[in-house]
Each structure stands twice: as C-alpha cells, then as structure tokens.
Design an enzyme around this catalytic site. Sequence first.
Site, PDB file in Angstrom:
ATOM      1  N   ASP A  49       0.828  -1.202   0.000  1.00  0.00           N
ATOM      2  CA  ASP A  49       0.000   0.000   0.000  1.00  0.00           C
ATOM      3  C   ASP A  49       0.864   1.253   0.000  1.00  0.00           C
ATOM      4  O   ASP A  49       1.822   1.361   0.767  1.00  0.00           O
ATOM      5  CB  ASP A  49      -0.902   0.005   1.242  1.00  0.00           C
ATOM      6  CG  ASP A  49      -1.754   1.255   1.311  1.00  0.00           C
ATOM      7  OD1 ASP A  49      -2.823   1.272   0.676  1.00  0.00           O
ATOM      8  OD2 ASP A  49      -1.355   2.223   1.998  1.00  0.00           O
ATOM      9  N   TYR A  54       2.623  10.490  -0.575  1.00  0.00           N
ATOM     10  CA  TYR A  54       3.754  10.109   0.264  1.00  0.00           C
ATOM     11  C   TYR A  54       5.056  10.570  -0.400  1.00  0.00           C
ATOM     12  O   TYR A  54       5.410  10.120  -1.488  1.00  0.00           O
ATOM     13  CB  TYR A  54       3.793   8.594   0.485  1.00  0.00           C
ATOM     14  CG  TYR A  54       2.591   8.025   1.208  1.00  0.00           C
ATOM     15  CD1 TYR A  54       1.709   8.827   1.919  1.00  0.00           C
ATOM     16  CD2 TYR A  54       2.324   6.649   1.186  1.00  0.00           C
ATOM     17  CE1 TYR A  54       0.607   8.297   2.573  1.00  0.00           C
ATOM     18  CE2 TYR A  54       1.227   6.111   1.851  1.00  0.00           C
ATOM     19  CZ  TYR A  54       0.370   6.947   2.535  1.00  0.00           C
ATOM     20  OH  TYR A  54      -0.713   6.411   3.181  1.00  0.00           O
ATOM     21  N   GLN A 177      -9.983   2.514   4.502  1.00  0.00           N
ATOM     22  CA  GLN A 177      -8.697   2.471   5.193  1.00  0.00           C
ATOM     23  C   GLN A 177      -8.693   3.490   6.340  1.00  0.00           C
ATOM     24  O   GLN A 177      -8.351   4.657   6.138  1.00  0.00           O
ATOM     25  CB  GLN A 177      -7.541   2.745   4.222  1.00  0.00           C
ATOM     26  CG  GLN A 177      -6.189   2.510   4.862  1.00  0.00           C
ATOM     27  CD  GLN A 177      -5.026   2.615   3.891  1.00  0.00           C
ATOM     28  OE1 GLN A 177      -4.047   3.302   4.163  1.00  0.00           O
ATOM     29  NE2 GLN A 177      -5.131   1.925   2.763  1.00  0.00           N
ATOM     30  N   TRP A 205      -4.700   1.330   9.232  1.00  0.00           N
ATOM     31  CA  TRP A 205      -3.367   1.883   9.378  1.00  0.00           C
ATOM     32  C   TRP A 205      -3.085   2.209  10.845  1.00  0.00           C
ATOM     33  O   TRP A 205      -3.995   2.375  11.634  1.00  0.00           O
ATOM     34  CB  TRP A 205      -3.156   3.101   8.485  1.00  0.00           C
ATOM     35  CG  TRP A 205      -4.057   4.298   8.658  1.00  0.00           C
ATOM     36  CD1 TRP A 205      -5.267   4.506   8.071  1.00  0.00           C
ATOM     37  CD2 TRP A 205      -3.776   5.481   9.422  1.00  0.00           C
ATOM     38  NE1 TRP A 205      -5.776   5.733   8.425  1.00  0.00           N
ATOM     39  CE2 TRP A 205      -4.876   6.358   9.247  1.00  0.00           C
ATOM     40  CE3 TRP A 205      -2.712   5.894  10.225  1.00  0.00           C
ATOM     41  CZ2 TRP A 205      -4.949   7.615   9.860  1.00  0.00           C
ATOM     42  CZ3 TRP A 205      -2.767   7.147  10.838  1.00  0.00           C
ATOM     43  CH2 TRP A 205      -3.870   7.986  10.652  1.00  0.00           C
ATOM     44  N   PRO A 207      -1.780   0.188  13.303  1.00  0.00           N
ATOM     45  CA  PRO A 207      -2.256  -0.794  14.291  1.00  0.00           C
ATOM     46  C   PRO A 207      -1.435  -0.800  15.576  1.00  0.00           C
ATOM     47  O   PRO A 207      -1.916  -1.285  16.608  1.00  0.00           O
ATOM     48  CB  PRO A 207      -2.137  -2.127  13.555  1.00  0.00           C
ATOM     49  CG  PRO A 207      -1.069  -1.898  12.531  1.00  0.00           C
ATOM     50  CD  PRO A 207      -1.260  -0.474  12.084  1.00  0.00           C
ATOM     51  N   ARG A 228       9.905   7.422  16.095  1.00  0.00           N
ATOM     52  CA  ARG A 228       8.887   8.197  15.382  1.00  0.00           C
ATOM     53  C   ARG A 228       8.606   9.516  16.098  1.00  0.00           C
ATOM     54  O   ARG A 228       8.384  10.554  15.464  1.00  0.00           O
ATOM     55  CB  ARG A 228       7.596   7.358  15.286  1.00  0.00           C
ATOM     56  CG  ARG A 228       6.375   8.048  14.696  1.00  0.00           C
ATOM     57  CD  ARG A 228       6.504   8.316  13.209  1.00  0.00           C
ATOM     58  NE  ARG A 228       6.786   7.113  12.447  1.00  0.00           N
ATOM     59  CZ  ARG A 228       5.855   6.257  12.027  1.00  0.00           C
ATOM     60  NH1 ARG A 228       4.588   6.468  12.299  1.00  0.00           N
ATOM     61  NH2 ARG A 228       6.197   5.209  11.312  1.00  0.00           N
ATOM     62  N   GLY A 285       4.430  -0.847   8.467  1.00  0.00           N
ATOM     63  CA  GLY A 285       5.566  -0.231   7.793  1.00  0.00           C
ATOM     64  C   GLY A 285       6.863  -0.749   8.380  1.00  0.00           C
ATOM     65  O   GLY A 285       6.869  -1.525   9.339  1.00  0.00           O
ATOM     66  N   GLU A 294       9.600  -9.536  12.248  1.00  0.00           N
ATOM     67  CA  GLU A 294       8.987  -9.678  13.569  1.00  0.00           C
ATOM     68  C   GLU A 294       7.471  -9.483  13.521  1.00  0.00           C
ATOM     69  O   GLU A 294       6.710 -10.283  14.057  1.00  0.00           O
ATOM     70  CB  GLU A 294       9.618  -8.684  14.547  1.00  0.00           C
ATOM     71  CG  GLU A 294      10.967  -9.127  15.079  1.00  0.00           C
ATOM     72  CD  GLU A 294      10.902 -10.474  15.780  1.00  0.00           C
ATOM     73  OE1 GLU A 294      10.068 -10.639  16.692  1.00  0.00           O
ATOM     74  OE2 GLU A 294      11.659 -11.380  15.392  1.00  0.00           O
ATOM     75  N   ASN A 295       7.030  -8.400  12.886  1.00  0.00           N
ATOM     76  CA  ASN A 295       5.608  -8.064  12.910  1.00  0.00           C
ATOM     77  C   ASN A 295       4.746  -9.059  12.161  1.00  0.00           C
ATOM     78  O   ASN A 295       3.570  -9.233  12.471  1.00  0.00           O
ATOM     79  CB  ASN A 295       5.398  -6.659  12.343  1.00  0.00           C
ATOM     80  CG  ASN A 295       5.900  -5.583  13.277  1.00  0.00           C
ATOM     81  OD1 ASN A 295       5.991  -5.788  14.484  1.00  0.00           O
ATOM     82  ND2 ASN A 295       6.233  -4.427  12.735  1.00  0.00           N
TER      83      ASN A 295
END
Length: 334
Positions: A49, A54, A177, A205, A207, A228, A285, A294-295
């Site tokens: 996505d 962006y 979304q 988005w 999560p 972040r 992401g 991992e995710n």
Amino acid sequence: MAYRYLGNSGLKVSEITYGNWLTHGSQVENDVATKSVHAALDAGITTFDTADVYANGAAETVLGEALKGGRRESLEILTKVYFPVGPKGPNDTGLSRKHIFEGINASLQRLNTDYVDLYQAHRYDVETPLEETIAAFGDVVRQGKALYIGVSEWTADQLRRGQSLARENGFSIVSNQPQYSALWRVIEAEVIPASKELGISQIVWSPIAQGVLTGKYLPGQPLPEGSRATDDKGGDKMIQRYLNDETLRRVQELKPVAEGLGVTLAQLAVAWVLANDNVAAALVGASRPEQITENIKASEITLGADVLKKIDDALAGSIETDPAKTQSPETRLA
C-alpha cells in the site's frame, strides 16, 4: 501468512500488508527500503500500500523500483488519491474528475505498472460532488487502470452514499482504510456496522499506534533517539496524542499479557486488530527489514476472549471511541 477477502469481492489480500507511509522516499534510504520490501515478499506478504502524496510521489517510485522484476499477477498494489501533489496547483488536490484521472496516470507511471489492484480515495472531498467522484472512479475501473475501488477515513454516512452511487455506476466500493488500534477505536460504533452492511472491509493503518503499542516509550523517560516521536518530518505530530504518562503507563500493563502468549507487544497489537472480522488487513511499515520479520508473526496469533478482555482492562481510560474523530476533513486541503 494468511489471506483474507477484501470486502464482498473475490480479491484476496495478505492480512499483513506492507505500507510505505513516512518511510520510502523520506525517512529511510532507498536501498534499505528495497531490502524491507524484499523481506516482506520473502515472508509471504503480497499486498503493498502506498499513496501519491507520500514524499510527493517519491514513495510510489521507490516501491515500483523495489517490486520490479517480480510476477505482477502475484502482487496486489494499492495506492490513493486526494491530497495535494506536484506543484500543488488549484487542481492538484481533491477528488475531481480531473485530479482522479491525472492522479491515476501519474501513479501508474511511478509504480511502473499498467494497473493497480485497488485505487483509494485518500479522504472524502466535501467540495466535489460525490456523483462526479464516483463516476470518475467507475471510468478508471472500466479503463482497466484499477481493478477495485476503496476509500480511506470515510464516515458511515459517506460510505452509504458512496456505495449507493458506486452500484449505480456498475462497481462497488470494497474497502475503507481507517486508523485503528487497541488505543484508537473510533470506527467501531458506526463505520464497522455500516461496512458490514455494505460489503466493505477495513485495511487499517497504525495498528501499533505509531509505535506506542510496542512499549518502547516509557512514562517519565526521554523519547528514544531515532524514534517516530523524534522525527521532524511528520511522524512526531501523529504520535503526540499518545505521549502522556497515563497512556504510556497503561501500555506497560500489556507486557504480562504479551509475555503470557510468548509474543512481543507489537505482535500483540497487530493481532488485536486482526481479531476483528471486518478487518481484512493491517498495514505495517518498516524502517529496517527485521521489523517486517517480527511483525509478520502476528498473522499466526489467535487471541481468545479472555486475552481481549485483559487488553481492554489494561488500556481502559486511554481508549478513544468517539466516531466524530474519523479523520475526514471538513474542507478540502489545498
């Protein structure tokens, strides 16, 4: 990796979907972005996505380059239109027929593909007649430039009006979304019931709540360097609502729940959104390949009712549920 149908359609997407907002073309170098995309492919992710806004188109270009050489039919490529792009002239934003047609053509060029699997209205445009927007999306589908149409951050009423017009135009809206996490549940009261009624799935988005649900932000402690929350390119603004000691303390109370399942807090957070049967995919992401590795394990986790209650109890008092906070602007962003 598990795959789920997108709305009332025959299209399947990987329930962990790779999203490149705030990373490709801005936060990470192109070679690292490419390695992250390849790690996603190796892990079984087939759905990617992005959006034209962006990094003002750069994210689409980086993704197109990273996916080059693969079998196009084995991928689901998703992008969006609405926000100001290019030189940001008077018609470089919104959901007018002009901007939708110019947007899809530019996105296809940057992505190096003849079509996208899902073309999404990035927000609702209050200044363009919905009839014009839906008719334009229908023409994009009939031209073969997009196979399916979705939206992002639309309210329940907007979804109902949009779906009614879409069906009159010979297609259906198959996805929405929204932002959704164990901390941000504004879609549960109205959007999800309407979506189930209309045959629309959620591709959610954030999560892990911009990283807060990983547990790396500690109450009373300095922000982690390079996180972040310290990014001045946009990431720091989105996360501010969660950076209070009460919320951060409650997130720490999830650690025993995750440890009891033998998973990380991030995996628990992603598994939580996937426990909702109206969610087709969770957008994840990555600023480095190992984050994807991992995710993606969240796809293997099933949360029972007892675990879901423990999560609710731990976060009680810090959960946002107000449906009025759906991120749909009241005026077009120029």
